[in-house]
Scaffold this motif. Structure first.
Motif, short mmCIF file in Angstrom:
data_model
loop_
_atom_site.label_atom_id
_atom_site.label_comp_id
_atom_site.label_asym_id
_atom_site.label_seq_id
_atom_site.Cartn_x
_atom_site.Cartn_y
_atom_site.Cartn_z
N GLY A 198 -4.48 8.15 -6.38
CA GLY A 198 -5.72 7.39 -6.44
C GLY A 198 -6.19 7.20 -7.87
O GLY A 198 -6.16 8.13 -8.68
N LYS A 199 -6.61 5.98 -8.20
CA LYS A 199 -7.06 5.67 -9.55
C LYS A 199 -8.36 6.41 -9.87
O LYS A 199 -8.59 6.82 -10.99
CB LYS A 199 -7.25 4.16 -9.67
N VAL A 239 -2.47 3.85 5.56
CA VAL A 239 -2.12 3.45 4.21
C VAL A 239 -3.36 3.28 3.35
O VAL A 239 -4.43 2.92 3.85
CB VAL A 239 -1.30 2.13 4.21
N LEU A 240 -3.21 3.56 2.06
CA LEU A 240 -4.28 3.35 1.09
C LEU A 240 -3.70 2.67 -0.15
O LEU A 240 -2.55 2.91 -0.51
CB LEU A 240 -4.89 4.70 0.64
N LYS A 277 0.85 -1.20 0.00
CA LYS A 277 0.00 0.00 0.00
C LYS A 277 0.89 1.24 0.00
O LYS A 277 2.10 1.17 0.19
CB LYS A 277 -0.90 0.05 1.24
N ARG A 278 0.24 2.39 -0.14
CA ARG A 278 0.94 3.67 -0.13
C ARG A 278 0.69 4.38 1.20
O ARG A 278 -0.44 4.45 1.66
CB ARG A 278 0.43 4.55 -1.28
N ILE A 279 1.74 4.91 1.80
CA ILE A 279 1.60 5.64 3.07
C ILE A 279 0.98 7.01 2.79
O ILE A 279 1.46 7.77 1.95
CB ILE A 279 2.96 5.80 3.77
N ILE A 280 -0.08 7.30 3.52
CA ILE A 280 -0.79 8.57 3.39
C ILE A 280 -0.64 9.39 4.67
O ILE A 280 -0.34 10.58 4.63
CB ILE A 280 -2.29 8.34 3.08
#
Length: 172
Positions: free
Chosen positions: A107-108, A130-131, A77-80
């Protein structure tokens, strides 16, 4: 003959120790399972994960990381959100960090469900939010079964796609 055999055994032992060190402290290979990180990562992508950089520093916002979800499963995931911050996602899919709109374009598509982040999510001193980049097809920190990710659960930073060869390159 005995001297050459002993030399070969020592050489093999050194190679095994170097491989052990690399795989346990420097980096590891991981494979993407699913579409939660589309379009950044695709299902079945093989990745090189840097474990060493987080030994000397902390994860940064927008890093793509591998973390342990449970004993047998890792997620990418990506850290937000970073430690000590407050994360909230409004009904339009906008992400707010400490009340300020986060400018990001990973984000897609617009998030349709903000999950538990519809209310303020407070991150502890060693917690990350994360997202997945495919926000509407991702099990991530918006859901209580993942929740805030502890620093100790982060394996490392994804730095390189090694397969498929046509997509070989650094991950941003």
């Amino acid at each position: 003959m005995v001297k050459e055999l002993l030399s070969l055994i020592i050489y093999i032992g050194i190679v095994v120790l170097i491989c052990y060190f690399i795989l346990n402290f420097v980096g590891c290979r991981s494979k993407v399972d699913g579409s939660s990180m589309n379009p950044t990562l695709e299902d079945k992508d093989n990745l090189w994960v840097d474990k060493l950089s987080y030994t000397f520093g902390d994860p940064k916002r927008f890093d793509v990381v591998i973390f342990n979800y449970d004993e047998n499963t890792t997620y990418v995931k990506r850290i937000i959100g970073l430690p000590g911050e407050t994360v909230r996602i409004d009904q339009n899919g906008n992400i707010y960090i400490n009340g300020k709109l986060l400018k990001e374009n990973y984000g897609k598509e617009t998030m349709l469900n903000n999950g538990r982040a519809g209310s303020d999510v407070y991150l502890g001193s060693d917690e990350y939010f994360v997202l997945g980049d495919n926000r509407n097809n991702s099990i991530d920190s918006r859901w209580s079964d993942v929740g805030n990710v502890s620093r100790e659960d982060i394996v490392g930073k994804v730095v390189l796609r090694i397969y498929p060869f046509k997509s070989f390159g650094l991950i941003k």
